[in-house]
Design a protein around this motif. Sequence first.
Motif, PDB file in Angstrom:
ATOM      1  N   ASP A  33       0.873  -1.178   0.000  1.00 16.20           N
ATOM      2  CA  ASP A  33       0.000   0.000   0.000  1.00 16.20           C
ATOM      3  C   ASP A  33       0.912   1.232   0.000  1.00 16.20           C
ATOM      4  OD1 ASP A  33      -1.623   2.110   0.699  1.00 16.20           O
ATOM      5  OD2 ASP A  33      -2.356   1.227   2.564  1.00 16.20           O
ATOM      6  N   THR A  34       1.158   1.791  -1.184  1.00 14.00           N
ATOM      7  CA  THR A  34       2.110   2.910  -1.234  1.00 14.00           C
ATOM      8  C   THR A  34       1.527   4.181  -0.624  1.00 14.00           C
ATOM      9  OG1 THR A  34       1.435   3.593  -3.466  1.00 14.00           O
ATOM     10  CG2 THR A  34       3.256   2.011  -3.295  1.00 14.00           C
ATOM     11  N   GLY A  35       0.182   4.286  -0.598  1.00  6.80           N
ATOM     12  CA  GLY A  35      -0.451   5.432   0.063  1.00  6.80           C
ATOM     13  C   GLY A  35      -0.047   5.497   1.534  1.00  6.80           C
ATOM     14  N   ILE A  95      -2.571   6.977  10.698  1.00  5.96           N
ATOM     15  CA  ILE A  95      -2.405   7.607   9.379  1.00  5.96           C
ATOM     16  C   ILE A  95      -3.705   7.737   8.593  1.00  5.96           C
ATOM     17  CG2 ILE A  95       0.033   7.010   9.095  1.00  5.96           C
ATOM     18  CD1 ILE A  95      -0.864   4.621   7.363  1.00  5.96           C
ATOM     19  N   ARG A  96      -4.786   7.119   9.087  1.00  6.62           N
ATOM     20  CA  ARG A  96      -6.035   7.129   8.292  1.00  6.62           C
ATOM     21  C   ARG A  96      -7.057   8.070   8.918  1.00  6.62           C
ATOM     22  NH1 ARG A  96      -4.344   3.810   4.399  1.00  6.62           N
ATOM     23  NH2 ARG A  96      -3.003   2.171   5.204  1.00  6.62           N
ATOM     24  N   ASN A  97      -6.691   9.315   9.066  1.00  4.24           N
ATOM     25  CA  ASN A  97      -7.635  10.301   9.595  1.00  4.24           C
ATOM     26  C   ASN A  97      -7.557  11.544   8.715  1.00  4.24           C
ATOM     27  OD1 ASN A  97      -5.335  11.849  10.478  1.00  4.24           O
ATOM     28  ND2 ASN A  97      -5.158  10.393  12.146  1.00  4.24           N
ATOM     29  N   ASP A 136       0.948   6.217  -9.123  1.00  4.08           N
ATOM     30  CA  ASP A 136       1.959   6.278 -10.196  1.00  4.08           C
ATOM     31  C   ASP A 136       2.647   4.931 -10.384  1.00  4.08           C
ATOM     32  OD1 ASP A 136       3.155   6.176  -7.715  1.00  4.08           O
ATOM     33  OD2 ASP A 136       4.850   7.444  -8.287  1.00  4.08           O
ATOM     34  N   ILE A 137       1.976   3.848  -9.982  1.00  5.76           N
ATOM     35  CA  ILE A 137       2.662   2.545 -10.016  1.00  5.76           C
ATOM     36  C   ILE A 137       2.866   2.094 -11.472  1.00  5.76           C
ATOM     37  CG2 ILE A 137       2.717   0.203  -9.063  1.00  5.76           C
ATOM     38  CD1 ILE A 137       2.632   2.570  -6.984  1.00  5.76           C
ATOM     39  N   GLY A 138       1.804   2.190 -12.274  1.00  7.85           N
ATOM     40  CA  GLY A 138       1.923   1.759 -13.670  1.00  7.85           C
ATOM     41  C   GLY A 138       2.704   2.729 -14.539  1.00  7.85           C
ATOM     42  N   ILE A 188      -4.801  17.964  -6.475  1.00  8.25           N
ATOM     43  CA  ILE A 188      -3.346  18.085  -6.268  1.00  8.25           C
ATOM     44  C   ILE A 188      -2.626  16.886  -6.900  1.00  8.25           C
ATOM     45  CG2 ILE A 188      -1.499  18.276  -4.549  1.00  8.25           C
ATOM     46  CD1 ILE A 188      -3.511  19.562  -2.642  1.00  8.25           C
ATOM     47  N   ASP A 189      -3.178  15.676  -6.670  1.00  9.66           N
ATOM     48  CA  ASP A 189      -2.510  14.469  -7.177  1.00  9.66           C
ATOM     49  C   ASP A 189      -2.449  14.453  -8.711  1.00  9.66           C
ATOM     50  OD1 ASP A 189      -2.309  13.670  -4.547  1.00  9.66           O
ATOM     51  OD2 ASP A 189      -3.894  12.175  -4.649  1.00  9.66           O
ATOM     52  N   SER A 190      -3.483  14.996  -9.357  1.00  7.99           N
ATOM     53  CA  SER A 190      -3.530  14.943 -10.827  1.00  7.99           C
ATOM     54  C   SER A 190      -2.699  16.051 -11.465  1.00  7.99           C
ATOM     55  CB  SER A 190      -4.958  15.106 -11.337  1.00  7.99           C
ATOM     56  OG  SER A 190      -5.801  14.216 -10.701  1.00  7.99           O
ATOM     57  N   SER A 191      -2.462  17.127 -10.730  1.00  4.03           N
ATOM     58  CA  SER A 191      -1.819  18.274 -11.381  1.00  4.03           C
ATOM     59  C   SER A 191      -0.356  18.454 -10.994  1.00  4.03           C
ATOM     60  CB  SER A 191      -2.589  19.558 -11.060  1.00  4.03           C
ATOM     61  OG  SER A 191      -2.589  19.768  -9.669  1.00  4.03           O
ATOM     62  N   ARG A 192       0.174  17.625 -10.107  1.00  6.85           N
ATOM     63  CA  ARG A 192       1.565  17.836  -9.683  1.00  6.85           C
ATOM     64  C   ARG A 192       2.526  17.512 -10.829  1.00  6.85           C
ATOM     65  NH1 ARG A 192       0.751  12.866  -5.799  1.00  6.85           N
ATOM     66  NH2 ARG A 192       1.080  11.210  -7.308  1.00  6.85           N
ATOM     67  N   ALA A 193       3.733  18.099 -10.732  1.00  7.33           N
ATOM     68  CA  ALA A 193       4.699  17.944 -11.823  1.00  7.33           C
ATOM     69  C   ALA A 193       5.322  16.551 -11.838  1.00  7.33           C
ATOM     70  CB  ALA A 193       5.790  19.009 -11.674  1.00  7.33           C
TER      71      ALA A 193
END
Length: 228
Positions: A33-35, A95-97, A136-138, A188-193
């Motif tokens: 679980d990389t998250g 971590i899950r809050n 970003d795994i694939g 944020i996740d979709s637009s980061r460089a």
Amino acid sequence: MTKINIAIDGYSSTGKSTVARRLAKELGYLYVDTGAMYRAVALFALRNNLLDEEGELDGPALVDALPQISLRFVPSDKPGVFEIALNGESVEQHIRNLEVSSIVSPVAAIGEVRELLVRQQQQMGVEKGVVMDGRDIGTVVFPDAELKIFMTASAEKRTRRRLEELQGKGQEVTYEEVYNNIVERDRIDSSRAVGPLRKAEDALAYDNDNLTLEEQYQLIYQEVLRRT
Ligand code: C5P
């Protein structure tokens, strides 16, 4: 059976980890679980108050502190299930809050953080037999993964899913808080460089608005069988 690597990417709360965990159990593979890794770094930032006056993440301070962070997956109480340890302490319960969720995407947008974590993730897949879920795994971690999955669902459906999960753990959160966090993290996740959330060209896409998790699992499992 030939061992393969399976990359499962997609938006938050689409059920990636449920599918990934079940596949790993069925196949006798390692589930990563990389998250949880990004969340553990976010927890480190919160605990060490690496925030500016406005309460926003102090990115340069976190980058300076990266050498002090050690992440490892350690066995949990459940057989075959691993959980993330931050500097030797298992932090799964912390971590899950929403507090961590509200800072994790800015943490994960930092190039140095991603470099460090991606390197560790790639090490875990060297011998194959890994099911890894993330964003970003694939595309970045295992661009050569034999099977790539990309999962989507409406923000409403994902919010209901995450709300149930959090409330089930006794956390007091509202639909609106969870919805806003999900939409903001998507943005944020979709637009980061670096390593943005996007579907790899050769990934199979599943929209959970039209499929039950069971139907989806069965479809993915057939794809695994075709590749092993
Ligand atoms: O999967 P989960 O929702 O727990 O991930 C938390 C956050 O970690 C994501 O919103 C994203 O910012 C970051 N993440 C990432 N790359 C990954 C996995 C997670 O940027 N491979």
